[in-house]
Enzyme design. Structure first.
Site, PDB file in Angstrom:
ATOM      1  CB  VAL A   1      50.156  38.715  40.482  1.00 17.28           C
ATOM      2  CG1 VAL A   1      49.905  38.491  38.997  1.00 17.28           C
ATOM      3  CG2 VAL A   1      51.635  38.483  40.808  1.00 17.28           C
ATOM      4  CE  LYS A   2      49.683  46.179  44.037  1.00 14.51           C
ATOM      5  NZ  LYS A   2      49.367  46.254  42.586  1.00 14.51           N
ATOM      6  NE  ARG A   3      49.525  35.473  42.232  1.00  8.53           N
ATOM      7  CZ  ARG A   3      48.275  35.408  41.811  1.00  8.53           C
ATOM      8  NH1 ARG A   3      47.294  35.856  42.581  1.00  8.53           N
ATOM      9  NH2 ARG A   3      47.996  34.936  40.610  1.00  8.53           N
TER      10      ARG A   3
END
Length: 315
Positions: free
Chosen positions: A111-113
């Protein structure tokens, strides 16, 4: 990372399958087969395409999961592919994660938040769930460190609370990563080396029984020499290694990212496995949807075994 390491030890396979479906990767007859079913459930024609793709993605994912369960320890669904379809896609993302969990797989949510404060804390609840409810059925997330410690600490806290993990971008496999990651700092280090030191520090209080913390690092397979140096620089950090296969990374490229015992990393392949049916030479547009899905599963299983054996050979 203890559960992931134990899953890798059980399968004797340090690889993870990326579940990144696109319309081009799902056989056309599989998508078409859901037209009538979906048309009866949507409120307007405008919703039809997204809903039809979402259902097809789920059946495609289930086929892949069934084919690789027991061979690989983990899957890594990339949320962008699902968010592109709107609410129906997000539902399928959660359903995919739940199904993978039911099949005994470690689920790494790609999700590469990246944010700070209350927003980062809200993103981090993907790990902890809501009360007793775990709506996402995941074991780890990927995060972006560009905002510094403020953007990472909420995830470390959530992961610790829920006994889960996170992977921080350090040296990524995309060609333009050097525009930032290879810049020189005043102290002589590269930006990615400084980030690596931060990641090792962020996980220092969470080291498990196998010597690795719950804060991992994303290190691309296409940067073999930097990856080898990072392995020495980050002795307590477990690596997620994308870029294998379709992006050009090989088993020989990733060998140096493992520790002396052959642990310390898990290698991802997405298109090379879920799209293997396209290179099988057996696909025909005249196939039924069920026949096409059978080919998808057989091809994915064969590609997964081939990747496993290639990694075993260098480890």
């Amino acid at each position: 990372m203890d559960r992931l390491i134990e899953a890798i030890n059980t399968t004797q396979n340090p690889s993870v399958v990326g579940l990144d479906p696109t319309e081009a990767l799902v056989p056309a007859q599989v998508v078409a087969s859901f037209a009538d079913e979906v048309r009866e459930s949507v409120e307007s024609e405008e919703e039809l395409q997204a809903a039809q793709l979402a259902v097809a993605y789920y059946e495609f994912n289930r086929t892949i999961i069934d084919a690789v369960a027991g061979i690989v320890p983990a899957v890594k669904p990339q949320i962008a592919m699902y968010e592109a379809l709107g609410p129906a896609g997000v539902d399928v993302y959660a359903m995919t994660c739940e199904y993978a969990r039911e099949r005994g797989l470690y689920v790494l949510a790609d999700v590469k938040r990246g944010d700070i404060g209350s927003t980062a804390a809200a993103y981090a609840r993907m790990l902890t769930g809501v009360g007793e409810h775990d709506p996402w059925s995941i074991d780890a997330v990927t995060v972006n460190p560009y905002l510094g410690t403020d953007g990472i600490t909420p995830f470390v806290d959530a992961a610790t609370e829920a006994d889960k993990d996170l992977f921080v971008l350090v040296r990524t496999s995309n060609p333009s990563s050097s525009e930032l990651q290879m810049l020189d700092l005043a102290d002589g280090k590269k930006v990615y080396e400084h980030v690596a030191d931060l990641v090792e520090g962020w996980g220092a209080e969470t080291i498990g029984k196998y010597g690795y913390s719950r804060v991992g690092a994303v290190v691309g397979a296409t940067h073999s020499e930097e990856g080898k140096a990072l392995r020495k620089r980050m002795p307590h950090t477990f690596f997620l290694v994308p870029g294998y296969g379709a992006q050009g990374g090989t088993a020989a490229d990733v060998r140096g990212m493992f520790d002396a015992d052959g642990s310390g990393a898990i290698v991802n392949s997405s298109r090379g496995i879920i799209g293997a049916w396209r290179k099988s030479g057996q696909y025909s547009e005249g196939m039924s949807a069920d026949e096409a899905l059978e080919l998808v599963g057989e091809s994915a299983r064969a590609a997964t075994i081939d990747m496993r054996d290639n990694l075993r050979a260098v480890l």
